[in-house]
Design a protein around this motif. Sequence first.
Motif, PDB file in Angstrom:
ATOM      1  N   ASP A 143       0.827  -1.204   0.000  1.00 55.50           N
ATOM      2  CA  ASP A 143       0.000   0.000   0.000  1.00 55.50           C
ATOM      3  C   ASP A 143       0.864   1.258   0.000  1.00 55.50           C
ATOM      4  O   ASP A 143       0.584   2.213  -0.745  1.00 55.50           O
ATOM      5  CB  ASP A 143      -0.928   0.033   1.209  1.00 55.50           C
ATOM      6  N   LEU A 144       1.891   1.281   0.829  1.00 52.04           N
ATOM      7  CA  LEU A 144       2.784   2.442   0.885  1.00 52.04           C
ATOM      8  C   LEU A 144       3.513   2.634  -0.432  1.00 52.04           C
ATOM      9  O   LEU A 144       3.675   3.765  -0.909  1.00 52.04           O
ATOM     10  CB  LEU A 144       3.783   2.289   2.036  1.00 52.04           C
ATOM     11  N   PHE A 145       3.962   1.545  -1.036  1.00 53.07           N
ATOM     12  CA  PHE A 145       4.660   1.618  -2.314  1.00 53.07           C
ATOM     13  C   PHE A 145       3.733   2.179  -3.398  1.00 53.07           C
ATOM     14  O   PHE A 145       4.109   3.054  -4.170  1.00 53.07           O
ATOM     15  CB  PHE A 145       5.172   0.231  -2.712  1.00 53.07           C
ATOM     16  N   ARG A 146       2.494   1.730  -3.430  1.00 53.69           N
ATOM     17  CA  ARG A 146       1.522   2.216  -4.415  1.00 53.69           C
ATOM     18  C   ARG A 146       1.237   3.701  -4.207  1.00 53.69           C
ATOM     19  O   ARG A 146       1.203   4.476  -5.159  1.00 53.69           O
ATOM     20  CB  ARG A 146       0.229   1.408  -4.289  1.00 53.69           C
ATOM     21  N   ARG A 147       1.081   4.116  -2.966  1.00 49.08           N
ATOM     22  CA  ARG A 147       0.856   5.542  -2.685  1.00 49.08           C
ATOM     23  C   ARG A 147       2.063   6.383  -3.098  1.00 49.08           C
ATOM     24  O   ARG A 147       1.922   7.484  -3.618  1.00 49.08           O
ATOM     25  CB  ARG A 147       0.588   5.767  -1.203  1.00 49.08           C
ATOM     26  N   PHE A 148       3.247   5.858  -2.841  1.00 52.29           N
ATOM     27  CA  PHE A 148       4.471   6.553  -3.224  1.00 52.29           C
ATOM     28  C   PHE A 148       4.527   6.722  -4.739  1.00 52.29           C
ATOM     29  O   PHE A 148       4.796   7.815  -5.238  1.00 52.29           O
ATOM     30  CB  PHE A 148       5.693   5.783  -2.712  1.00 52.29           C
ATOM     31  N   LEU A 149       4.261   5.652  -5.478  1.00 49.49           N
ATOM     32  CA  LEU A 149       4.289   5.733  -6.940  1.00 49.49           C
ATOM     33  C   LEU A 149       3.230   6.680  -7.469  1.00 49.49           C
ATOM     34  O   LEU A 149       3.467   7.423  -8.417  1.00 49.49           O
ATOM     35  CB  LEU A 149       4.085   4.344  -7.553  1.00 49.49           C
ATOM     36  N   ASP A 150       2.063   6.653  -6.868  1.00 49.03           N
ATOM     37  CA  ASP A 150       0.984   7.545  -7.303  1.00 49.03           C
ATOM     38  C   ASP A 150       1.352   9.012  -7.114  1.00 49.03           C
ATOM     39  O   ASP A 150       0.872   9.875  -7.848  1.00 49.03           O
ATOM     40  CB  ASP A 150      -0.310   7.239  -6.551  1.00 49.03           C
ATOM     41  N   GLY A 151       2.223   9.301  -6.163  1.00 49.82           N
ATOM     42  CA  GLY A 151       2.629  10.673  -5.893  1.00 49.82           C
ATOM     43  C   GLY A 151       3.758  11.175  -6.773  1.00 49.82           C
ATOM     44  O   GLY A 151       4.047  12.375  -6.792  1.00 49.82           O
ATOM     45  N   LEU A 152       4.398  10.286  -7.520  1.00 53.70           N
ATOM     46  CA  LEU A 152       5.497  10.714  -8.389  1.00 53.70           C
ATOM     47  C   LEU A 152       4.936  11.421  -9.618  1.00 53.70           C
ATOM     48  O   LEU A 152       4.037  10.919 -10.284  1.00 53.70           O
ATOM     49  CB  LEU A 152       6.338   9.517  -8.839  1.00 53.70           C
ATOM     50  N   GLN A 153       5.475  12.579  -9.927  1.00 52.84           N
ATOM     51  CA  GLN A 153       4.998  13.343 -11.072  1.00 52.84           C
ATOM     52  C   GLN A 153       5.729  12.983 -12.355  1.00 52.84           C
ATOM     53  O   GLN A 153       5.198  13.135 -13.445  1.00 52.84           O
ATOM     54  CB  GLN A 153       5.144  14.836 -10.795  1.00 52.84           C
ATOM     55  N   ASP A 154       6.944  12.508 -12.237  1.00 51.88           N
ATOM     56  CA  ASP A 154       7.738  12.142 -13.412  1.00 51.88           C
ATOM     57  C   ASP A 154       7.331  10.744 -13.873  1.00 51.88           C
ATOM     58  O   ASP A 154       7.585   9.750 -13.194  1.00 51.88           O
ATOM     59  CB  ASP A 154       9.225  12.174 -13.050  1.00 51.88           C
ATOM     60  N   GLU A 155       6.703  10.668 -15.033  1.00 52.55           N
ATOM     61  CA  GLU A 155       6.182   9.398 -15.546  1.00 52.55           C
ATOM     62  C   GLU A 155       7.290   8.374 -15.810  1.00 52.55           C
ATOM     63  O   GLU A 155       7.119   7.186 -15.564  1.00 52.55           O
ATOM     64  CB  GLU A 155       5.385   9.629 -16.835  1.00 52.55           C
ATOM     65  N   GLU A 156       8.433   8.831 -16.323  1.00 53.69           N
ATOM     66  CA  GLU A 156       9.536   7.915 -16.610  1.00 53.69           C
ATOM     67  C   GLU A 156      10.094   7.304 -15.336  1.00 53.69           C
ATOM     68  O   GLU A 156      10.375   6.104 -15.286  1.00 53.69           O
ATOM     69  CB  GLU A 156      10.639   8.638 -17.378  1.00 53.69           C
ATOM     70  N   VAL A 157      10.257   8.116 -14.317  1.00 52.89           N
ATOM     71  CA  VAL A 157      10.762   7.623 -13.038  1.00 52.89           C
ATOM     72  C   VAL A 157       9.761   6.654 -12.426  1.00 52.89           C
ATOM     73  O   VAL A 157      10.141   5.603 -11.905  1.00 52.89           O
ATOM     74  CB  VAL A 157      11.068   8.793 -12.074  1.00 52.89           C
ATOM     75  N   ARG A 158       8.501   6.980 -12.517  1.00 55.91           N
ATOM     76  CA  ARG A 158       7.460   6.088 -11.986  1.00 55.91           C
ATOM     77  C   ARG A 158       7.508   4.734 -12.687  1.00 55.91           C
ATOM     78  O   ARG A 158       7.447   3.681 -12.058  1.00 55.91           O
ATOM     79  CB  ARG A 158       6.087   6.708 -12.151  1.00 55.91           C
ATOM     80  N   PHE A 159       7.632   4.751 -14.004  1.00 59.13           N
ATOM     81  CA  PHE A 159       7.694   3.509 -14.766  1.00 59.13           C
ATOM     82  C   PHE A 159       8.911   2.684 -14.358  1.00 59.13           C
ATOM     83  O   PHE A 159       8.815   1.479 -14.142  1.00 59.13           O
ATOM     84  CB  PHE A 159       7.730   3.815 -16.268  1.00 59.13           C
ATOM     85  N   GLU A 160      10.063   3.338 -14.259  1.00 51.91           N
ATOM     86  CA  GLU A 160      11.293   2.633 -13.865  1.00 51.91           C
ATOM     87  C   GLU A 160      11.151   2.020 -12.478  1.00 51.91           C
ATOM     88  O   GLU A 160      11.521   0.870 -12.262  1.00 51.91           O
ATOM     89  CB  GLU A 160      12.490   3.589 -13.875  1.00 51.91           C
ATOM     90  N   ALA A 161      10.608   2.788 -11.555  1.00 48.49           N
ATOM     91  CA  ALA A 161      10.470   2.297 -10.181  1.00 48.49           C
ATOM     92  C   ALA A 161       9.482   1.140 -10.099  1.00 48.49           C
ATOM     93  O   ALA A 161       9.686   0.196  -9.335  1.00 48.49           O
ATOM     94  CB  ALA A 161      10.009   3.428  -9.265  1.00 48.49           C
ATOM     95  N   GLU A 162       8.445   1.193 -10.893  1.00 53.30           N
ATOM     96  CA  GLU A 162       7.405   0.171 -10.796  1.00 53.30           C
ATOM     97  C   GLU A 162       7.756  -1.102 -11.547  1.00 53.30           C
ATOM     98  O   GLU A 162       7.503  -2.206 -11.060  1.00 53.30           O
ATOM     99  CB  GLU A 162       6.092   0.736 -11.328  1.00 53.30           C
ATOM    100  N   TYR A 163       8.371  -0.984 -12.724  1.00 56.05           N
ATOM    101  CA  TYR A 163       8.537  -2.155 -13.578  1.00 56.05           C
ATOM    102  C   TYR A 163       9.966  -2.652 -13.724  1.00 56.05           C
ATOM    103  O   TYR A 163      10.177  -3.796 -14.115  1.00 56.05           O
ATOM    104  CB  TYR A 163       7.966  -1.876 -14.961  1.00 56.05           C
ATOM    105  N   HIS A 164      10.953  -1.835 -13.417  1.00 51.96           N
ATOM    106  CA  HIS A 164      12.328  -2.261 -13.635  1.00 51.96           C
ATOM    107  C   HIS A 164      13.108  -2.551 -12.364  1.00 51.96           C
ATOM    108  O   HIS A 164      14.152  -3.176 -12.417  1.00 51.96           O
ATOM    109  CB  HIS A 164      13.084  -1.209 -14.453  1.00 51.96           C
ATOM    110  N   LYS A 165      12.629  -2.086 -11.255  1.00 55.83           N
ATOM    111  CA  LYS A 165      13.319  -2.300  -9.984  1.00 55.83           C
ATOM    112  C   LYS A 165      12.513  -3.263  -9.126  1.00 55.83           C
ATOM    113  O   LYS A 165      11.322  -3.110  -8.969  1.00 55.83           O
ATOM    114  CB  LYS A 165      13.506  -0.985  -9.214  1.00 55.83           C
ATOM    115  N   GLU A 166      13.187  -4.236  -8.575  1.00 55.71           N
ATOM    116  CA  GLU A 166      12.548  -5.168  -7.644  1.00 55.71           C
ATOM    117  C   GLU A 166      12.738  -4.633  -6.235  1.00 55.71           C
ATOM    118  O   GLU A 166      13.821  -4.738  -5.666  1.00 55.71           O
ATOM    119  CB  GLU A 166      13.181  -6.563  -7.760  1.00 55.71           C
ATOM    120  N   THR A 167      11.718  -4.020  -5.680  1.00 52.07           N
ATOM    121  CA  THR A 167      11.816  -3.473  -4.335  1.00 52.07           C
ATOM    122  C   THR A 167      10.954  -4.292  -3.385  1.00 52.07           C
ATOM    123  O   THR A 167       9.903  -4.802  -3.760  1.00 52.07           O
ATOM    124  CB  THR A 167      11.360  -2.008  -4.294  1.00 52.07           C
ATOM    125  N   THR A 168      11.432  -4.414  -2.176  1.00 48.67           N
ATOM    126  CA  THR A 168      10.679  -5.166  -1.174  1.00 48.67           C
ATOM    127  C   THR A 168      10.159  -4.268  -0.064  1.00 48.67           C
ATOM    128  O   THR A 168       9.260  -4.663   0.658  1.00 48.67           O
ATOM    129  CB  THR A 168      11.548  -6.280  -0.557  1.00 48.67           C
TER     130      THR A 168
END
Length: 68
Positions: A18-43
């Motif tokens: 939930d926190l990760f989703r809220r964090f991503l939703d708050g990012l304004q830079d679409e490219e950074v959001r995409f990289e964080a969501e789909y290219h990085k494996e975060t736990t």
Amino acid sequence: MLNDREHPHRDRRTRDEDLFRRFLDGLQDEEVRFEAEYHKETTTIDEAVYNVVTLMQTRAGFEGERGH
């Protein structure tokens, strides 16, 4: 901490998701959001914040070099 108070019976994994989703939703830079969501494996949310900050700093460094 506020999220824990709002949802006291959620397990840690659900809370982190939930926190990760809220964090991503708050990012304004679409490219950074995409990289964080789909290219990085975060736990954890801490890893997600670290990865986004590092990516933004790296991109700013490359953009600064192109300008000179």
